[in-house]
Scaffold this active site. Sequence first.
Site, short mmCIF file in Angstrom:
data_model
loop_
_atom_site.label_atom_id
_atom_site.label_comp_id
_atom_site.label_asym_id
_atom_site.label_seq_id
_atom_site.Cartn_x
_atom_site.Cartn_y
_atom_site.Cartn_z
N TRP A 1 0.81 -1.22 0.00
CA TRP A 1 0.00 0.00 0.00
C TRP A 1 0.84 1.27 0.00
CZ3 TRP A 1 -0.33 -4.24 3.13
CH2 TRP A 1 -1.41 -5.10 2.89
N ASP A 2 2.15 1.17 -0.19
CA ASP A 2 3.03 2.32 -0.08
C ASP A 2 2.95 2.93 1.31
OD1 ASP A 2 4.91 4.21 -0.78
OD2 ASP A 2 3.52 5.51 -1.84
N TYR A 3 2.83 2.05 2.32
CA TYR A 3 2.83 2.49 3.71
C TYR A 3 4.27 2.50 4.25
CZ TYR A 3 -2.29 2.17 4.29
OH TYR A 3 -3.65 2.36 4.21
N LYS B 1 1.96 6.00 8.27
CA LYS B 1 0.92 6.40 7.34
C LYS B 1 -0.43 5.79 7.69
CE LYS B 1 3.65 7.39 3.16
NZ LYS B 1 3.85 7.01 1.74
#
Length: 809
Positions: A485-487, A513
């Site tokens: 999730w691009d966390y 995030k």
Amino acid sequence: MSAAGNVLRRVLAAVLALAGLVLLAGGGWLVGLGGSWYYAVAGVVLLADAWLLWRGRAAARLLFALLLAGTLAWALWESGLDWWPLAARLDVLFVLGLLLLLPGVAREPSGTRSGRAALSVVLLACVVVAVASAVHDPHDLRGTLAGSEGASATTGTAAADWTAYGGTAFGQRYSALRQITPANVKQLQQAWHFQTGDFRGRPGDPEETTFEVTPLKIGNRLFLCTPHQDVIALDATTGRQVWRYDPRIQDKLALQHLTCRGLSWQAAAAPAAAPVATAPASAASPAPATAPIVAAAEGPADPACAAKLFMPTADGRLIALNPDTGHVCASFGGGKGQISLWEGMPNYRPGAYYATSPVVVTRNLVIVGGTVLDNASVHEQSGVIRAFDSETGRLVWNWDSGNPDQTAPLPPGQTYVPNSPNSWSISAVDEGLGLVYVPLGNQPPDQWGGKRSPAVERYSSSIVALEVATGKARWAFQTVHHDLWDYDVPSQPSLLDLRVGGSMVPVLVQPTKQGELFVLDRRTGTPVVPVREQPAPQGAAEGDHTAATQPKSGLSFEPVPLAGSSMWGTTMFDQLYCRVAFHRLRYEGRFTPPSVQGSLVYPGNFGVFNWGSIAVDPTRGIAFTTPAYLAFVSKLVPRPNDTALMVQDDGPPSGSLPALNENFGAPFAAKMQPFVSPLGIPCQQPPWGYVAGVDLAGGRIAWQHRNGTVRDLAPVPLPFRMGVPNLGGPIVTAGGVAFLSGTLDYYVRGYDVATGEELWRSRLPAGGQATPMTYEGADGRQYLLVVAGGHGSLGTKAGDDVIAYALPK
């Protein structure tokens, strides 16, 4: 009935019919997707009412009154007394109801006014509900943040100066200055205003050309860098420019971001050096033949510098400057005043790798991470963390999360591991423990991880504690397992001491995030505030997998899961659009995997917290935070080959700029976008941004309030306090006041730390997407310093402004 009334009646009937057709069509689609029946039913009723009105029947008003009453009841059932969600459901019908009350619109027999009376009563009820919801805020949490008696200020607090990006190396964003207080903060006034002359919009600039710097203050000088990498020294009391340095950045760079968040400073009297790695140090492998070294300066260079400023550049260099003169330090880099960060780096592509954030200076070392392109390809640079001798620039150790056991300097001829997780954010360091705390990101591509190695799986989206002396990993804490999730961990950790279980514990507070505040014992990485693993949605894309569980802190700003009733709009029509869009996407709560169908990611990769991090008061054990909530859509697009452009809606990028999100070499490209209506408004209902106070030792949120207006977001500049996102960090002071400038409206604000009450604000000439700082000037006054330069991808107004505020002399 008059001719004018007849025309008005027919026009109004046509409007009702058109609205009914839209609601019936969209509502029928929504019912088919499993959503609310309200819109389809309302569409049928409006069509019937349009027919009655066209015929001039008295029942038109009565039927509309029944529809409005039903809508009011349904809106209260879905939203309660929450003004903005109610407004989206009722505004159109309320206006139509007022028009229906106009004389001559509908015939009612003499002596009977049942329709008019019923409609008047329902409209009045709507007004009463509107007033009640306007004074009732269901999102407001009131309380007082007293703090903990067990907190300690022994972790190095900033006083007259601001010597590192976060105030000190502990990343607290705290000042021990007390001159500005809740009682006098309203008297703050502009003391001076400096303009750098550096604006985005030059040839080769990426969209995210941003002025995000937090200046340093040492002695009576301020030091800052601009988006195009100039370094400027100012008189801290007057704002007068003392010197300016141009690093002569090469052009034709493959940039995703063009920014400089700050410089790093090494004092003249450095502490005694710690032992370095036991393996013999050697020079790093030579830079690739395609990596020309741009001269650091055309002008004079100082043979040696007692103190140093370190500036990372967009073309992959690290430059050492003399803070007194602005000249390069010739002793660094063998007479060049710089070193190349491309040495030993695979996949040379100028601009694709550099340090956007300030480096860490500790003991005799300068420790450097860097950013790589997000989702451009599977052939990017390494995320290696390197330590260089701060006097000579010689490589001392390297830690590569793709090859974590090899920390001795890389042998000549070898390169670091391509695509290993990188650290683009800001690290913190505890010299007493001899540890540097590094927040790590992901291996690209972010949304598909089918080929990640065991080492990458271990360290992605983690905080890693590295030994300052050797670079060896002491411990690692993963904030997301198998992150899709691009966390990545975006924020600088904050270090302080808290009393836990009767004893003082050195802790690290890590915002993420996804909304967690992980509070860890920074000696071991063990959670101090409990962390539990909770089940996560399954069903990743072909060739990938998802983690069975994800960690959740006992101190969390996790958002309430979205539902159809959470959708919003300026009217019932765009709200209906958002409901349909919501039900068409895959959404199973937080950590819903990306999909070819399109998945709703909430919170999105903008993050509840981002690089601005939080501010902590180490004397009270409290934190001032700025949680934001925006949903994003993540859609995987199958790639037919390794070269086709799949997600470049505006065509190939210009010049040397990269084709982002194409994921060349992976099976899927990724289409990432905010979850918004056709009007560009978030589909989820507000608030979208808060300020919140946290008792860290108690592990609780003490207060939380909506923050910011839509004055600079809406077509009409109406200062509605809806709560807007923030990008840029807060600061707190011993005087009991916190400051924040990063909201998407153009203000700097001062808050009472104890309650979160907004005490003062001042209009900025541009977006303030940076973290403020505070210091004492030579005149004995406490200054608040704000940078207002806007942010490219957020669309806030660009600027070049550095503004200082102080109390009247």
